[in-house]
Design a protein around this motif. Structure first.
Motif, short mmCIF file in Angstrom:
data_model
loop_
_atom_site.label_atom_id
_atom_site.label_comp_id
_atom_site.label_asym_id
_atom_site.label_seq_id
_atom_site.Cartn_x
_atom_site.Cartn_y
_atom_site.Cartn_z
N LEU A 263 0.81 -1.21 0.00
CA LEU A 263 0.00 0.00 0.00
C LEU A 263 0.85 1.27 0.00
O LEU A 263 0.60 2.20 -0.77
CB LEU A 263 -0.94 -0.01 1.21
N SER A 264 1.84 1.33 0.86
CA SER A 264 2.67 2.54 0.93
C SER A 264 3.39 2.79 -0.39
O SER A 264 3.48 3.94 -0.86
CB SER A 264 3.70 2.42 2.06
N ASP A 265 3.91 1.75 -0.99
CA ASP A 265 4.61 1.89 -2.26
C ASP A 265 3.67 2.42 -3.34
O ASP A 265 4.05 3.27 -4.14
CB ASP A 265 5.21 0.55 -2.67
N MET B 149 5.99 -1.13 6.22
CA MET B 149 5.16 -1.04 7.42
C MET B 149 3.74 -1.42 7.01
O MET B 149 3.14 -0.78 6.16
CB MET B 149 5.16 0.38 8.00
N TYR B 150 3.21 -2.47 7.61
CA TYR B 150 1.88 -2.95 7.27
C TYR B 150 0.95 -2.68 8.46
O TYR B 150 0.91 -3.42 9.42
CB TYR B 150 1.93 -4.44 6.91
N HIS C 260 6.27 -7.60 14.20
CA HIS C 260 6.11 -6.45 13.32
C HIS C 260 5.42 -5.30 14.05
O HIS C 260 5.80 -4.13 13.90
CB HIS C 260 5.30 -6.84 12.08
N ASP C 261 4.43 -5.62 14.88
CA ASP C 261 3.74 -4.58 15.66
C ASP C 261 4.68 -3.92 16.66
O ASP C 261 4.60 -2.71 16.90
CB ASP C 261 2.53 -5.17 16.38
N ARG D 193 5.60 0.04 16.84
CA ARG D 193 5.60 0.85 18.07
C ARG D 193 6.92 1.59 18.22
O ARG D 193 6.94 2.78 18.58
CB ARG D 193 5.35 -0.05 19.28
N GLN D 194 8.03 0.90 17.94
CA GLN D 194 9.33 1.54 18.06
C GLN D 194 9.51 2.66 17.05
O GLN D 194 10.10 3.70 17.36
CB GLN D 194 10.44 0.49 17.89
N LYS D 195 8.99 2.46 15.84
CA LYS D 195 9.11 3.49 14.80
C LYS D 195 8.35 4.75 15.20
O LYS D 195 8.81 5.87 14.97
CB LYS D 195 8.61 2.96 13.45
N PHE D 196 7.19 4.60 15.82
CA PHE D 196 6.45 5.76 16.30
C PHE D 196 7.20 6.46 17.42
O PHE D 196 7.27 7.70 17.48
CB PHE D 196 5.05 5.36 16.76
#
Length: 326
Positions: free
Chosen positions: A69-71, A175-176, A223-224, A228-231
């Motif tokens: 989706l992001s791509d 990121m999904y 992945h979740d 969380r870490q990316k946020f």
């Protein structure tokens, strides 16, 4: 040059996408382009994209290998020409005055972003979701999106296209889940001008069987944790880092409870998710706290079974009420 670029990322939705595309064709606002980004679909979606591109010069079909989706969103942004952009999902639809009213509000306020409410549809009824922020200050809107008072959806936000270049915004590939929320948080760290239109146009379609068909396993969980870490990393230079950690922890617990029944035995659920016990209170909706507590007390499979029975009963009641109204 069109005034608005509508971007529709598409992947294997040939049974649902015509309603969306027809609702875009029916817009009372005429000066737009609609970019149909076929992200490597394997069904009839590519042919439908080409059909609408042949039907109306404002529709342009693009076919690319599958990248997620992001791509697909980034691909569309690279080809957008409008002063403003908005994303629509191909399994939803919009009311006819959506673009006209959002653009009028943007002109009236000289806003970088115009937000509006949305409808929440399922096969049996329609609900109204208010999206009014605490204030129009970018910091308040950022906080509202982190805690979920305002959705991070880009389908209810008309954005000045130049913002993407000005603030180096791209939707995070790989990121999904939460891609649009993440991108809006990155944008709202900056002092952008925001307007709010207290009206709904977008019909977000929710299919009840999603709750039963999704799965949650160790890979999903890891992945979740990464999300969380990316946020937290994104917001590390703001006062909202801990708020993001707590909000995403609540989100992980919700997803694990809702979708993990086929993967986690009751004891296993406790061993993996016991660290989330602090997030069993103050949940939304409130009744979920009882199911969370039972799950973390060693009764996950039983709690999930009861939840499923109640969920299915609610669906039957909604269907019955829908039939009566007809």
């Amino acid at each position: 040059m069109p005034l608005i670029t509508v971007i529709v990322p598409i992947y294997n939705v040939d049974r649902l996408m015509r309603k969306c595309l027809n609702s875009i064709l029916d817009q009372t606002f005429q000066d737009f382009e609609c970019l149909l980004i076929d992200d490597g679909s394997k069904d009839g979606s590519p042919a439908i994209c080409d059909e609408y591109a042949a039907k109306d010069v404002r529709f342009k079909a693009f076919h690319k290998p599958n990248g997620g989706l992001s791509d697909a969103r980034n691909y569309g942004l690279e080809r957008a020409q409008g002063d403003y952009t908005i994303f629509f999902d191909p399994d939803d639809w919009v009311d006819a005055d959506c673009l006209k009213d959002l653009y009028a509000k943007a002109l009236e306020t000289d806003a970088d972003m115009v937000m509006c409410d949305l409808y929440y549809n399922d096969p049996y009824r329609q609900g109204y979701c208010k999206q009014e922020p605490t204030s129009l200050d970018h910091n308040d809107v950022l906080k509202d999106i982190i805690v979920g008072k305002v959705y991070g959806f880009t389908v209810t936000k008309l954005l000045r296209r130049s913002l993407y270049q000005q603030y180096d915004l791209q939707y995070p590939v790989g990121m999904y889940g939460c891609e649009d929320q993440y991108t809006m948080c990155k944008l709202l760290k900056n002092d952008v001008k925001i307007a709010y239109l207290p009206k709904a146009y977008y019909h977000y379609m929710h299919f009840g069987n999603d709750t039963l068909s999704r799965h949650y396993d160790e890979t999903t969980y890891q992945h979740d944790l990464l999300i969380r870490q990316k946020f937290c990393d994104l917001l590390s230079d703001t006062e909202y880092k801990q708020l993001a950690f707590d909000s995403k922890s609540e989100w992980i617990l919700y997803r694990a409870f809702m979708y993990g029944r086929k993967e986690y035995a009751s004891k296993q659920f406790v061993s993996v998710f016991s660290e989330f016990e602090a997030y069993t209170n103050n949940t939304e909706p409130a009744y979920l706290s009882y199911f969370y507590r039972a799950s973390l007390a060693g009764y996950y499979q039983f709690a999930r079974f009861v939840f499923e029975v109640l969920f299915q009963s609610k669906q039957i009641i909604k269907k019955f009420k829908c039939i009566i109204k007809r």
